[in-house]
Design a protein around this motif. Structure first.
Motif, PDB file in Angstrom:
ATOM      1  N   GLY A 185       0.878  -1.129  -0.004  1.00  0.00           N
ATOM      2  CA  GLY A 185      -0.007  -0.288   0.015  1.00  0.00           C
ATOM      3  C   GLY A 185       0.755   1.260  -0.102  1.00  0.00           C
ATOM      4  O   GLY A 185       0.498   2.233  -0.477  1.00  0.00           O
ATOM      5  N   THR A 190       0.949   7.161  -6.524  1.00  0.00           N
ATOM      6  CA  THR A 190      -0.249   8.098  -6.120  1.00  0.00           C
ATOM      7  C   THR A 190      -0.705   8.525  -7.268  1.00  0.00           C
ATOM      8  O   THR A 190      -0.567   9.903  -7.483  1.00  0.00           O
ATOM      9  N   THR A 195      -3.429   0.848  -9.011  1.00  0.00           N
ATOM     10  CA  THR A 195      -3.701  -0.607  -8.702  1.00  0.00           C
ATOM     11  C   THR A 195      -4.096  -1.425  -9.820  1.00  0.00           C
ATOM     12  O   THR A 195      -3.757  -2.754  -9.649  1.00  0.00           O
ATOM     13  N   GLY A 243      -8.156  -5.695  -0.564  1.00  0.00           N
ATOM     14  CA  GLY A 243      -8.578  -4.507   0.287  1.00  0.00           C
ATOM     15  C   GLY A 243      -7.768  -3.440   0.055  1.00  0.00           C
ATOM     16  O   GLY A 243      -8.130  -2.215  -0.274  1.00  0.00           O
ATOM     17  N   THR A 244      -6.289  -3.646   0.072  1.00  0.00           N
ATOM     18  CA  THR A 244      -5.047  -2.653  -0.013  1.00  0.00           C
ATOM     19  C   THR A 244      -5.436  -1.873  -1.588  1.00  0.00           C
ATOM     20  O   THR A 244      -5.374  -0.850  -1.627  1.00  0.00           O
ATOM     21  N   GLU A 246      -8.176  -1.878  -3.251  1.00  0.00           N
ATOM     22  CA  GLU A 246      -9.365  -1.158  -3.507  1.00  0.00           C
ATOM     23  C   GLU A 246      -9.303   0.247  -2.637  1.00  0.00           C
ATOM     24  O   GLU A 246      -9.797   1.273  -3.214  1.00  0.00           O
ATOM     25  N   ARG A 247      -8.842   0.173  -1.475  1.00  0.00           N
ATOM     26  CA  ARG A 247      -8.488   1.558  -0.988  1.00  0.00           C
ATOM     27  C   ARG A 247      -7.731   2.460  -1.639  1.00  0.00           C
ATOM     28  O   ARG A 247      -8.206   3.840  -1.785  1.00  0.00           O
ATOM     29  N   HIS A 248      -6.799   1.840  -2.344  1.00  0.00           N
ATOM     30  CA  HIS A 248      -5.878   3.059  -3.004  1.00  0.00           C
ATOM     31  C   HIS A 248      -6.913   3.471  -4.448  1.00  0.00           C
ATOM     32  O   HIS A 248      -6.691   4.498  -4.605  1.00  0.00           O
ATOM     33  N   ARG A 249      -7.599   2.440  -5.151  1.00  0.00           N
ATOM     34  CA  ARG A 249      -8.180   2.958  -6.152  1.00  0.00           C
ATOM     35  C   ARG A 249      -9.406   3.734  -5.830  1.00  0.00           C
ATOM     36  O   ARG A 249      -9.509   4.745  -6.666  1.00  0.00           O
ATOM     37  N   LYS A 250     -10.041   3.634  -4.659  1.00  0.00           N
ATOM     38  CA  LYS A 250     -10.875   4.851  -4.162  1.00  0.00           C
ATOM     39  C   LYS A 250     -10.336   6.069  -4.020  1.00  0.00           C
ATOM     40  O   LYS A 250     -11.158   7.225  -4.176  1.00  0.00           O
ATOM     41  N   GLN A 251      -9.277   6.211  -3.391  1.00  0.00           N
ATOM     42  CA  GLN A 251      -8.573   7.433  -3.251  1.00  0.00           C
ATOM     43  C   GLN A 251      -7.788   7.973  -4.488  1.00  0.00           C
ATOM     44  O   GLN A 251      -7.951   9.384  -4.655  1.00  0.00           O
TER      45      GLN A 251
END
Length: 253
Positions: A185, A190, A195, A243-244, A246-251
Motif C-alpha cells: 500500500g 499515487t 492499482t 482490500g489494499t 481497493e482502498r488505493h483505487r478509491k483514493q
C-alpha cells in the motif's frame, strides 16, 4: 549451497537487524547455455558456502556476470565484487548511486527490455504500478524478478514473500504460500490506474511463469511448488491484497 536443478543453485546468508535478529538473505547461481555462470545478488557467505561457490565456478573464473536486482539490497555488493572481480557487474540505478566507484556495466537493470545482456539465460519482470524506489526507504516492495529459463526457477527479493520459521523451526513448521509484500500500500504510485497496473502485472506474471517449480525468496525460504502452483499462489496472493488495492483505487482512481 543448495542445488535446486542441474543448472541452478541457491545460497543462504546471514542478515541481522540491529545486530541481533537474523532475517536472512540469499543469492543464486544460474548456469548459462555456454557453461558459464551468472550470480544473482550477493550475501555474506560462511566459509563452507564460499568454498562451494568457488569450487563450482573454477575459483570464480567461470562467473561471467553478477547482477543485483533489488535497489535496497546493497550491503554485500562490494564484497561480492571483490570475490568475483572478473565478472561483468550489473545493478539498479540505486546500486550505482550508492557505489559509484564500482565498474558498473550497461544500463540499470530495471530499465532492461526483453533483449538484454543476459537474455540467453534469464527472463526478467519489474512490477508495474509501484515506485521502484520509494522516498520512504523502509519500503522495499519493488525489485527485478528473475526467472532462469533452463530450470524455470524464480529468484525474488521482497516483491513476493514466503513466510517461514527461522532455523531448525523451518523444518518443523509449514511455510506460507507466496505473499505480496506487506508494505504494498505504501509503494503504489499515487496516480490513477496504479492499482490496475499492479494487478495486471501480477496476473500476467502468473500466466507467463505458470510452470515455475520453485521460488527462491529473500529473507525466508525456497518455496517448492506443485505443477501450476505458481499461478495459483500468485493469484491467491493478489486476492489477499484486494482490500489494499481497493482502498488505493478509491483514493486515486
Amino acid at each position: 549451497m543448495q542445488q535446486l536443478a542441474d543448472t541452478f543453485w541457491n545460497l543462504r546468508g546471514v542478515h541481522r537487524i540491529g545486530g541481533l535478529i537474523d532475517i536472512g538473505t540469499h543469492m543464486s547461481v544460474a548456469q548459462r547455455p555456454g557453461g558459464g555462470f551468472i550470480v544473482i545478488d550477493g550475501c555474506a557467505l560462511e566459509d563452507e558456502a564460499r568454498e562451494a561457490l568457488l569450487a563450482l565456478t573454477s575459483q570464480g573464473a567461470r562467473v561471467e556476470a553478477v547482477v543485483h536486482v533489488h535497489p535496497f539490497h546493497t550491503l554485500h555488493v562490494e564484497a561480492t565484487h571483490a570475490l568475483l572481480p572478473s565478472a561483468a557487474l550489473y545493478g539498479t540505478a540505486r546500486h550505482r548511486e550508492r557505489l559509484p566507484a564500482l565498474p558498473w556495466a550497461g544500463a540499470p537493470v530495471e530499465a532492461w527490455g526483453a533483449e538484454h545482456p543476459l537474455d540467453d539465460t534469464l527472463d526478467l519482470s519489474v512490477p508495474a504500478g509501484v515506485d521502484f524506489v520509494c522516498l520512504d526507504e523502509s519500503v522495499h516492495v519493488a525489485s527485478v524478478l528473475v526467472r532462469h529459463r533452463a530450470s524455470g526457477i524464480v529468484h525474488v527479493d521482497d516483491t513476493l514473500n514466503v513466510l517461514a520459521a527461522p532455523g531448525s523451526l523451518g523444518e518443523l513448521l509449514p511455510q506460507s504460500s507466496l505473499r505480496m509484500h506487506p508494505m504494498l500500500g505504501k509503494a503504489l504510485k499515487t496516480e490513477p490506474g496504479a492499482t490496475d497496473a499492479y494487478a495486471g502485472w501480477a496476473r500476467d506474471l502468473a500466466l507467463r511463469w505458470a510452470d515455475t517449480p520453485k521460488v527462491c525468496a529473500a529473507h525466508s525460504a525456497v518455496r517448492m511448488l506443485a505443477p501450476g502452483g505458481f499461478k495459483d499462489e500468485v493469484e491467491a496472493a493478489l486476492d489477499k491484497v484486494s482490500g489494499t488495492l481497493e482502498r488505493h483505487r478509491k483514493q486515486y482512481g
